[in-house]
Design an enzyme around this catalytic site. Structure first.
Site, PDB file in Angstrom:
ATOM      1  N   CYS A   1      -0.579   1.310   1.201  1.00 48.56           N
ATOM      2  CA  CYS A   1      -0.247   2.735   1.140  1.00 48.56           C
ATOM      3  C   CYS A   1       0.044   3.156  -0.292  1.00 48.56           C
ATOM      4  CB  CYS A   1       0.971   3.035   2.016  1.00 48.56           C
ATOM      5  SG  CYS A   1       1.428   4.772   1.937  1.00 48.56           S
TER       6      CYS A   1
ATOM      7  N   GLN B   1       2.496  -1.819  12.280  1.00 50.12           N
ATOM      8  CA  GLN B   1       2.532  -1.984  10.832  1.00 50.12           C
ATOM      9  C   GLN B   1       3.950  -1.770  10.296  1.00 50.12           C
ATOM     10  OE1 GLN B   1       0.919   0.724   7.644  1.00 50.12           O
ATOM     11  NE2 GLN B   1      -0.590  -0.898   7.514  1.00 50.12           N
TER      12      GLN B   1
ATOM     13  N   ASN C   1     -12.112  -0.843   4.711  1.00 47.71           N
ATOM     14  CA  ASN C   1     -11.544   0.467   4.987  1.00 47.71           C
ATOM     15  C   ASN C   1     -11.866   1.381   3.815  1.00 47.71           C
ATOM     16  OD1 ASN C   1      -8.154   1.731   4.891  1.00 47.71           O
ATOM     17  ND2 ASN C   1      -9.801   2.483   6.151  1.00 47.71           N
ATOM     18  N   GLY C   2     -12.138   2.662   4.125  1.00 48.94           N
ATOM     19  CA  GLY C   2     -12.367   3.639   3.047  1.00 48.94           C
ATOM     20  C   GLY C   2     -13.703   4.336   3.192  1.00 48.94           C
ATOM     21  N   ASP C   3     -13.678   5.633   3.468  1.00 45.53           N
ATOM     22  CA  ASP C   3     -14.878   6.486   3.476  1.00 45.53           C
ATOM     23  C   ASP C   3     -15.897   6.167   4.564  1.00 45.53           C
ATOM     24  OD1 ASP C   3     -13.651   7.400   1.221  1.00 45.53           O
ATOM     25  OD2 ASP C   3     -15.118   6.634  -0.199  1.00 45.53           O
TER      26      ASP C   3
ATOM     27  N   PRO D   1      -3.954   2.417  10.605  1.00 43.09           N
ATOM     28  CA  PRO D   1      -2.658   3.073  10.757  1.00 43.09           C
ATOM     29  C   PRO D   1      -2.538   4.239   9.771  1.00 43.09           C
ATOM     30  CG  PRO D   1      -2.424   0.975   9.592  1.00 43.09           C
ATOM     31  CD  PRO D   1      -3.847   1.065  10.034  1.00 43.09           C
TER      32      PRO D   1
ATOM     33  N   ARG E   1      -9.184   8.470   8.178  1.00 41.83           N
ATOM     34  CA  ARG E   1      -9.258   9.939   8.170  1.00 41.83           C
ATOM     35  C   ARG E   1     -10.438  10.492   8.967  1.00 41.83           C
ATOM     36  NH1 ARG E   1      -9.285  10.877   2.030  1.00 41.83           N
ATOM     37  NH2 ARG E   1     -10.295   8.845   2.142  1.00 41.83           N
TER      38      ARG E   1
ATOM     39  N   ALA F   1       0.351   7.272   8.801  1.00 38.06           N
ATOM     40  CA  ALA F   1       1.673   7.844   9.082  1.00 38.06           C
ATOM     41  C   ALA F   1       1.509   9.293   9.510  1.00 38.06           C
ATOM     42  CB  ALA F   1       2.549   7.744   7.845  1.00 38.06           C
TER      43      ALA F   1
ATOM     44  N   LYS G   1      -2.577  -5.471   5.003  1.00 31.92           N
ATOM     45  CA  LYS G   1      -3.465  -4.421   4.493  1.00 31.92           C
ATOM     46  C   LYS G   1      -3.185  -4.245   3.005  1.00 31.92           C
ATOM     47  CE  LYS G   1      -5.637  -0.142   5.182  1.00 31.92           C
ATOM     48  NZ  LYS G   1      -5.158   1.216   5.254  1.00 31.92           N
TER      49      LYS G   1
END
Length: 331
Positions: A103, A73, A203-205, A19, A228, A21, A142
């Site tokens: 977040c 979420q 999650n991440g990279d 998710p 991303r 925003a 999360k």
């Protein structure tokens, strides 16, 4: 890889749209799902139902026709309000409720929501307990690895989550203080995976099929969240899912396919938001899609001044005609 399930929902593959925003709105969720995501999660919705009457919130709330399982979420810091938001979302068609404690945005953290909650483990337990009891659909969570590098309490929070009845846990491999800088800590995610028996997602990279394989091997997690890296590249889901399943790399989409996907995305944004807001929101997406193509910067400066749906679509078509012609000349 064995199939991942969240409660009664078996996912077709272990690659999930995280998710985000302002990004993972309904047009983008549908597109990512069609291009291979095993599951997609809505943008963060505030737990304050009094704010749901704004147009922005209404568009964020789930609609029939969203891809199943429909995961929403919610964010907030008050157990009662989160429980109420969870119930209201289930009434609107949510099939999974995801609680945001990941977040790092100041706007969210200053209100003691998002990753700020990790500072207060007793409150975490209270929130999870309240939300799990409030709904009869699976609740997921999360988190980050901790508050800052000297307070990595991800394992403790993961155990609290498991005890509260949380059915899957996504971990962004950074602390709140890291925001989005530095390298993601996959060793901490691996330790969290070892500490609990519920499914854990990393999650991440994760920005390529090879990196996805590496992270799965390094952490032993059950699934991956892509955030991303999917911006302007929604086909990353099919690329990763295919590579994890077969070990082969799919060829990158050609210009014709990128143009088709982008024009479809633009049409969906315009239809969903209406002309004025659709035109505005399309600008960032178009910037992401074209970022790596020659001439993108000049094009974007011109594109961002366009005020109508038709002008945007015509402009994108023109950009691709020029790229095709250049490609033919070079050949």
């Amino acid at each position: 890889m064995s199939a991942v399930s969240i409660g009664p929902y078996a996912l077709p593959n272990p690659v999930i749209l995280a998710p985000m925003a302002g990004v993972t709105d309904r047009p983008f969720r549908l597109l990512c799902r069609r291009l291979g995501a095993g599951m997609v999660v809505s943008e963060m919705v505030t737990s304050d139902v009094r704010l749901w009457n704004s147009r922005k919130s209404r568009l964020r709330l789930l609609h029939e026709g969203d891809p199943e399982p429909r995961s929403v979420q919610i964010a907030g810091g008050d157990p009662e309000m989160l429980a109420e938001a969870a119930r209201a979302n289930v009434e609107l068609g949510a099939q999974i409720i995801d609680i945001n404690m990941g977040c790092p945005a100041k706007k969210v953290c200053n209100k003691a929501a998002g990753s700020a909650l990790m500072k207060d483990e007793a409150l975490v337990a209270e929130i999870l307990d309240a939300v799990v009891k409030a709904v009869d659909v699976p609740v997921t969570l999360k988190i980050r690895t901790g508050w800052d590098r000297s307070n990595r309490n991800g394992i403790t929070v993961a155990k609290i989550a498991e005890q509260a009845g949380i059915q899957a846990l996504a971990v962004h491999g950074r602390t709140r203080a890291d925001l989005y800088t530095g390298e993601a800590e996959y060793d901490t995610i691996a330790a969290i995976k070892q500490a609990v028996s519920i499914p854990v997602f990393a999650n991440g990279d994760i920005d390529s099929p090879q990196k996805a394989r590496q992270v799965l091997d390094a952490t032993g997690v059950d699934a991956l969240l892509i955030g991303r890296a999917a911006q302007g590249r929604p086909w990353i889901f099919r690329e990763i899912a295919h590579y994890l399943a077969t070990g082969e790399l799919l060829p990158a989409p050609g210009l014709i396919e990128v143009e088709r996907i982008l024009l479809e995305h633009l049409a969906a944004l315009h239809a969903f938001y209406g002309d004025e807001m659709g035109v505005r929101i399309a600008r960032k997406h178009v910037g992401w899609y074209l970022a790596t193509l020659p001439g993108a910067r000049e094009f974007r400066a011109k594109f961002n001044r366009l005020e109508s749906t038709d002008a945007q679509c015509a402009n994108v078509r023109e950009f691709f005609v020029e790229r095709h012609n250049e490609g033919e000349k070079a050949a």
